[in-house]
Scaffold this active site. Structure first.
Site, short mmCIF file in Angstrom:
data_model
loop_
_atom_site.label_atom_id
_atom_site.label_comp_id
_atom_site.label_asym_id
_atom_site.label_seq_id
_atom_site.Cartn_x
_atom_site.Cartn_y
_atom_site.Cartn_z
N LYS A 65 33.18 46.46 37.96
CA LYS A 65 31.94 46.03 38.60
C LYS A 65 32.11 45.85 40.10
O LYS A 65 31.28 46.27 40.88
CB LYS A 65 31.47 44.69 38.02
N ASP A 195 40.51 32.80 37.18
CA ASP A 195 39.86 33.80 36.30
C ASP A 195 40.90 34.34 35.33
O ASP A 195 40.94 35.53 35.02
CB ASP A 195 39.24 34.93 37.13
N ASP A 212 44.62 40.33 39.52
CA ASP A 212 43.25 39.99 39.89
C ASP A 212 43.15 38.59 40.51
O ASP A 212 42.55 37.67 39.96
CB ASP A 212 42.34 40.10 38.64
N1 LIG Z 1 48.89 46.70 40.27
C1 LIG Z 1 48.35 47.30 39.22
N2 LIG Z 1 49.07 48.20 38.49
C2 LIG Z 1 48.51 48.80 37.42
N3 LIG Z 1 47.24 48.59 37.00
C3 LIG Z 1 46.49 47.71 37.68
C4 LIG Z 1 46.99 47.03 38.82
N4 LIG Z 1 46.01 46.23 39.31
C5 LIG Z 1 44.96 46.40 38.51
N5 LIG Z 1 45.22 47.29 37.53
C6 LIG Z 1 44.27 47.76 36.50
O1 LIG Z 1 42.96 47.75 37.01
C7 LIG Z 1 42.13 46.86 36.26
C8 LIG Z 1 41.18 46.12 37.19
O2 LIG Z 1 41.93 45.35 38.12
P1 LIG Z 1 41.48 43.89 38.50
O3 LIG Z 1 41.43 43.04 37.27
O4 LIG Z 1 42.37 43.44 39.59
O5 LIG Z 1 40.04 44.17 39.08
P2 LIG Z 1 38.66 43.48 38.71
O6 LIG Z 1 38.26 42.72 39.91
O7 LIG Z 1 38.76 42.75 37.41
O8 LIG Z 1 37.67 44.60 38.53
P3 LIG Z 1 36.34 44.43 37.68
O9 LIG Z 1 36.19 42.98 37.24
O10 LIG Z 1 35.31 44.83 38.62
O11 LIG Z 1 36.56 45.36 36.52
C9 LIG Z 1 43.10 45.96 35.52
O12 LIG Z 1 42.57 45.50 34.31
C10 LIG Z 1 44.28 46.86 35.28
O13 LIG Z 1 44.07 47.63 34.14
MG LIG Z 2 40.07 41.82 36.34
#
Ligand SMILES: Nc1ncnc2c1ncn2[C@@H]1O[C@H](COP(=O)(O)OP(=O)(O)OP(=O)(O)O)[C@@H](O)[C@H]1O
Ligand SMILES: [Mg+2]
Length: 257
Positions: A65, A195, A212
């Site tokens: 999102k 979170d 995150d």
């Molecule tokens: N450093 C990383 N290495 C590998 N995969 C990652 C990494 N960071 C994030 N991800 C993948 O990307 C996904 C989304 O990352 P993150 O949770 O940081 O974003 P988000 O803010 O939750 O995005 P949204 O809520 O909009 O989906 C994670 O669930 C994971 O699968």
């Molecule tokens: Mg996330």
């Protein structure tokens, strides 16, 4: 280095062209491209490329999102992760809940782009802190505007799965580690993730990695204890599926006292 830039049409065209070449090699579909890569973001990515931090975006790991996460390749052919927060369609319903009250971010101007930049910087700083206090999480590399570059968690084939998508072999150990991470973040880091759940923990080589961190808050934040309680509740609830019965209140009291 990455402050506001004004680019003329000619340089934008050049960036667009170069970027099209980069993303045509990836699995990024048109919709994702349009949503994530506005011209401003393109120029930030271009800057990261010319600074030799990344060579190309490999494929999208996640399209969410608030932003997208890509695997990218460095000029030395190593994998890294690039998280791009959307500046155009981000929903800021909750975002200000976390920034307001954080003394590290008192002086931000209240517009969309500024808020996203602050958010990105906040995630970067929180990741730095986790590294310092010994909580497993992606190591931060750089941030620029709405783009965060960090260690990629995963192997050459797949990014590490979220905790919610795996059956762990060692649930009690994973549970204990996560509760301990919450405690270390609180006691040593003076912060709360805010979170934390099975969605924001990756499982890699039998260990949990916390991700995150954009909404992570310092203990000074007026709602930090409420967020701490919620984080603990989420973890205790999730591990019930492994028949781990734990008393969330007890952990909360142990941590705050
Ligand atoms: N450093 C990383 N290495 C590998 N995969 C990652 C990494 N960071 C994030 N991800 C993948 O990307 C996904 C989304 O990352 P993150 O949770 O940081 O974003 P988000 O803010 O939750 O995005 P949204 O809520 O909009 O989906 C994670 O669930 C994971 O699968
Ligand atoms: Mg996330």
């Amino acid at each position: 280095m990455f402050s506001e830039r004004f680019l003329d049409d000619k340089s934008l065209k050049k960036i667009d062209k170069k970027f099209q070449q980069i993303i045509s090699r990836t699995g990024v579909d048109n919709k994702t491209q349009d949503e994530v890569f506005d011209k401003y973001t393109l120029s930030t990515i271009e800057k990261l490329i010319s600074d030799k931090i990344i060579d190309m975006l490999d494929f999208p790991i996640s399209t969410g999102k608030e932003g997208n996460v890509f695997r990218a390749i460095t000029p030395k052919k190593k994998f890294i992760a690039v998280k791009i927060y959307r500046t155009s369609t981000s929903t800021f319903k909750h975002i200000t809940d976390y920034i307001i009250g954080d003394p590290r971010f008192e002086n931000f101007r209240n517009n969309r782009k500024d808020i996203v930049h602050v958010w990105t910087k906040k995630e970067f700083k929180n990741l730095q802190k986790l590294k310092m206090i010994g909580v497993k999480a992606p190591k931060p590399i750089v941030f620029a505007d709405n783009v965060l570059v960090m260690q990629y968690i995963g192997d050459s084939k797949h990014a590490a799965p979220m905790l919610k998508d795996v059956i762990v072999e060692n649930p009690q150990e994973i549970f204990d580690t996560i509760i301990n991470y919450i405690k270390v973040m609180y006691k040593k880091g003076k912060m709360v993730h805010a979170d934390l759940s099975e969605f924001n923990i990756l499982y890699y080589r039998k260990k949990p990695y916390i991700i995150d961190l954009g909404q992570g808050v310092l203990l000074k934040h007026p709602r930090s204890l409420e967020f701490l309680k919620r984080d603990i509740d989420n973890i205790v609830r999730y591990f019930k599926k492994y028949n781990i019965r734990a008393d969330a209140k007890k952990f909360y009291n142990k941590i705050v006292n």
